[in-house]
Design an enzyme around this catalytic site. Sequence first.
Site, short mmCIF file in Angstrom:
data_model
loop_
_atom_site.label_atom_id
_atom_site.label_comp_id
_atom_site.label_asym_id
_atom_site.label_seq_id
_atom_site.Cartn_x
_atom_site.Cartn_y
_atom_site.Cartn_z
N ASP A 98 -3.11 -7.72 -1.28
CA ASP A 98 -3.08 -6.66 -0.28
C ASP A 98 -2.98 -7.33 1.08
O ASP A 98 -3.73 -8.27 1.37
CB ASP A 98 -4.40 -5.87 -0.39
CG ASP A 98 -4.19 -4.39 -0.21
OD1 ASP A 98 -3.54 -4.02 0.79
OD2 ASP A 98 -4.67 -3.61 -1.05
N ASP A 200 -0.85 -2.83 3.73
CA ASP A 200 -1.85 -1.80 4.00
C ASP A 200 -1.64 -1.11 5.34
O ASP A 200 -1.44 -1.79 6.36
CB ASP A 200 -3.22 -2.49 4.00
CG ASP A 200 -4.36 -1.53 4.26
OD1 ASP A 200 -4.66 -0.74 3.35
OD2 ASP A 200 -4.94 -1.55 5.36
N GLU A 257 2.47 0.73 2.18
CA GLU A 257 1.68 1.97 2.22
C GLU A 257 2.06 2.64 3.54
O GLU A 257 1.59 2.27 4.60
CB GLU A 257 0.17 1.69 2.22
CG GLU A 257 -0.62 2.99 2.16
CD GLU A 257 -2.04 2.91 2.74
OE1 GLU A 257 -2.87 3.71 2.32
OE2 GLU A 257 -2.31 2.07 3.63
N ASP A 330 -7.67 5.15 -3.16
CA ASP A 330 -8.05 6.04 -2.05
C ASP A 330 -8.05 7.50 -2.47
O ASP A 330 -8.29 8.38 -1.64
CB ASP A 330 -7.04 5.90 -0.89
CG ASP A 330 -7.14 4.56 -0.20
OD1 ASP A 330 -8.24 3.98 -0.17
OD2 ASP A 330 -6.11 4.10 0.32
#
Length: 557
Positions: A98, A200, A257, A330
Amino acid sequence: MIRQWWNEKVAYQIYPKSFCDSDGDGIGDLQGIISKLDYLRDLGVDIVWLSPIYVSPLADQGYDIADYYNIDPRFGTMNDMDELLREAHKRDMYILMDLVINHCSDEHEWFRKAAEDPDGKYGKYFYLERTDDPSTLCNWRSYFGGSVWDKLPGHDDIYYLHLFHKKQPDLNWENPELREDVYKMINWWLDRGLDGFRLDAIINIKKALPFRNYPADRDDNMASCTRMLEDAIGIGDFLGEMRDRCFKPHNAFTVGEVFNQKDEELPEFIGDNGYFSSMFDFAETIFGQSRNGWQENVDITPDDYKSCVFTAQEKFNKVGFVSNIIENHDEPRGVCRYIPEGDQSVVSKKMLATVYFLIKGLPWIYQGQELGMENLKISSIEEVDDISSIDSYKVARAQGVSDADALHMIEKYGRDNARTPFQWDSSENAGFTTGTPWLRVNPNYTEINLADEKDDADSVFNYYRSLICLRKSEEYAETLVHGDLTPYLEDMHNVMAYYRKTKDQTLLIMANYQNEPQKLPLPGSVKKVVLTNTSDPSFTETEITLDGYQAVVLEMK
Ligand code: GLC
């Protein structure tokens, strides 16, 4: 569109803290992941994304990084990481980390140095504002609630910006020195053998400057920081530079993302030579979300789900290869969100798996999804770990929502739902740890767990295996990976159906998205029933009858 090596792969997200604990401290770790690589390989997974495992105070579960160059001791060591890369590569698997570079942790050396000397080099790595009167700072509300501004430690007249938690100060991407340091770090990991990254919260790296107020959107007199993103122009300069300096030279796979993107920019994001290899489609994820908080969210119906998916497919398939999910760390569990409440069953879970897995794009499985893992019941706010759920609870309570309703809202939308430990078997703690798990195990692990599902030919798990085999099969891969997608019976209530087509082959995927059986027209003769989630359907030349939540994959003549 240029074909890429990863188009035909299957990707999987691991939330390391909750996957497998090898040393009994109640926290999943790298050795735990290594011990399950064969499991993932057998399932048919090729690409694995690990949520953050860098050194972190875990204020936001690792999305607050204090040292980008080291592994948090709770997860293991750099040797473990090297071993994971080696073992994965031996199995022809790829590992992604990530990449959290919109912000770091307030415990990162850069931030500590900025606090020591705000006028020095590292002060410029952050957004610092000097004022004696905080009411002059812009009125943006952070993603996790409250103002985006907090006092720089040790200074009464300097504030720093954080779009997320106050322990996640935003990095100043306008500063070329900061960007150099970020690129150096990315290249260091790629040189070590890492295969790529999930990026991210990446849309947030570009701010609309100078800081200014927006009209308040709640009675706290603040405006969501996402409002600012509409005015933030020029993110492409940063993303293009990062691609050219880091990802491209390493031929790295990247998935963004990206929320709040500007649709006209999509080709630059994921077209040939895009900033990223792929990005997630979140149309379904954000459906029904209210600006006012979770208490005003609207449930998604099967027809809404279908329409989100088809609209997204139409938009993305023109420009690139989208990444498809039904859940992640999430979000609540997809089976609890996209199947109407009360209708969750092995059959309906397999139906949802069919319709999302066979649309065009890269299919992602979030850990435990392959078992049909479900949301968690909660009886008190004390049981909740996730910072965003706690903030949403406070907002709802302040608006007069009862305790019971606010808790129910967390059961529906909270991030802990996906973060409960992986359910390996029916032994204590679901086989996740021999110690005390950091987050409650979902009590339904005695019914939903891998060991039982492996032995049950009709399990959700074995169905996922069939879907993966189908997508990789010599017979159907070309159509399922590269074939066009066209909706069928688009306006029919509680039906989700679409073609996947190449010039040589036509597959028709049909799902009855409700409990009651439905008769559906067939557009031509069926050559073969390729897959179904119940028993073989009955059909004639012109019509097919599907049971409640039945899905079929038909090869047409
Ligand atoms: C992303 C992550 C989420 C995190 C946030 C801040 O949305 O997926 O878990 O809290 O960014 O880093």
